[in-house]
Motif scaffolding. Structure first.
Motif, short mmCIF file in Angstrom:
data_model
loop_
_atom_site.label_atom_id
_atom_site.label_comp_id
_atom_site.label_asym_id
_atom_site.label_seq_id
_atom_site.Cartn_x
_atom_site.Cartn_y
_atom_site.Cartn_z
N VAL A 89 0.76 -1.17 -0.05
CA VAL A 89 -0.07 0.06 0.02
C VAL A 89 0.97 1.00 -0.01
O VAL A 89 0.52 2.18 -0.82
CB VAL A 89 -0.87 -0.03 1.22
N THR A 90 1.93 1.15 0.61
CA THR A 90 2.84 2.49 0.86
C THR A 90 3.81 2.32 -0.40
O THR A 90 4.08 3.55 -0.84
CB THR A 90 3.53 2.79 2.08
N ARG A 91 4.60 1.30 -0.61
CA ARG A 91 5.57 1.46 -1.36
C ARG A 91 5.02 1.68 -3.00
O ARG A 91 5.55 2.26 -3.73
CB ARG A 91 6.36 -0.05 -1.69
N TYR A 92 3.94 1.20 -3.30
CA TYR A 92 3.24 1.21 -4.66
C TYR A 92 2.00 2.09 -4.52
O TYR A 92 0.82 1.60 -4.99
CB TYR A 92 2.88 -0.14 -5.05
N ALA A 93 2.04 3.25 -4.12
CA ALA A 93 0.88 4.16 -3.67
C ALA A 93 0.12 4.63 -5.10
O ALA A 93 -0.91 4.97 -5.19
CB ALA A 93 1.34 5.34 -3.00
N ASP A 94 1.09 4.56 -6.20
CA ASP A 94 0.33 4.94 -7.62
C ASP A 94 0.00 3.83 -8.10
O ASP A 94 -0.23 3.57 -9.47
CB ASP A 94 1.51 5.75 -8.29
N VAL A 95 0.05 2.57 -7.76
CA VAL A 95 -0.06 1.22 -8.51
C VAL A 95 -1.39 0.53 -8.05
O VAL A 95 -1.64 0.27 -6.62
CB VAL A 95 0.86 0.30 -8.07
N PRO A 96 -2.58 0.13 -8.78
CA PRO A 96 -3.73 -0.60 -8.53
C PRO A 96 -3.34 -1.90 -7.88
O PRO A 96 -2.50 -2.55 -8.37
CB PRO A 96 -4.37 -0.56 -9.51
N LEU A 97 -3.93 -2.27 -6.84
CA LEU A 97 -3.74 -3.53 -6.04
C LEU A 97 -5.12 -4.09 -6.31
O LEU A 97 -6.19 -3.73 -5.98
CB LEU A 97 -3.20 -3.08 -4.50
N ALA A 98 -5.09 -5.55 -6.07
CA ALA A 98 -6.05 -6.30 -5.72
C ALA A 98 -5.76 -7.66 -4.92
O ALA A 98 -4.55 -8.02 -5.09
CB ALA A 98 -6.52 -6.88 -7.14
N PHE A 99 -6.54 -7.93 -3.99
CA PHE A 99 -6.60 -8.92 -3.15
C PHE A 99 -7.63 -9.79 -3.14
O PHE A 99 -8.84 -9.38 -3.01
CB PHE A 99 -6.40 -8.43 -1.80
N GLY A 100 -7.46 -11.10 -3.49
CA GLY A 100 -8.41 -12.14 -3.73
C GLY A 100 -8.65 -12.91 -2.48
O GLY A 100 -7.52 -13.36 -1.88
#
Length: 165
Positions: A89-100
């Protein structure tokens, strides 16, 4: 669907991927990786499964920005601890993340993600997805074609410390 003992050949959106189930890996984890791949493939055509990105963590599903040499999308399937969530969440603040998650409530995951989001300024959304227990039967046909959409799932989007259901 071509399904050998430990190997799945799957197709979605005109693309194909082969997933190999590792000895200690649950089949549900393999399915979640496949579904994340299929869900995000239209937006990220270079999406790949289990590719090292030079981070201390290895994504289950990732699309790389080759020009910048870093992820442009990161997907995780199954159990993810608070340290990894905080890192992503912090290192990739500009990257969409998805958790399944497989047939689990999204509430505990949502709490961890919201805690982490409060520590940074994010510019990209975070999707939390719940796959129902019959996902493999519902979303994959006998030829290995995956047909799944967000409408088929329980999902929550988190952005800037707000969650939409």
């Amino acid at each position: 669907m071509r399904h050998l003992r430990r190997k799945l050949t799957l197709r979605a959106h005109g693309e194909q991927t082969v997933l190999v189930k590792r000895k200690q890996e649950r089949m549900e984890h393999v399915w979640m990786k496949a579904f994340l791949w299929a869900l995000y493939l239209p937006k990220y055509p270079d999406l790949d499964v289990e590719t090292n990105v030079g981070d201390k963590y290895k994504p289950d599903v990732v699309a790389m920005d080759r020009r910048r040499g870093r992820p442009q999308f990161w997907g995780e399937a199954g159990t993810v601890g608070p340290d990894k969530i905080e890192h992503l969440v912090t290192r990739y603040a500009d990257v969409p993340l998805a958790f399944g998650k497989w047939n689990r409530s999204l509430d505990p995951l949502l709490e961890m993600v919201e805690r982490a989001v409060h520590t940074t300024e994010r510019t990209a959304p975070i999707d939390l997805l719940r796959f129902p227990p019959d996902s493999a039967e519902r979303f994959v046909n006998e030829k290995g074609r995956i047909a799944v959409s967000r409408d088929d799932l329980t999902w929550v989007r988190v952005a800037n410390a707000e969650a939409w259901r």
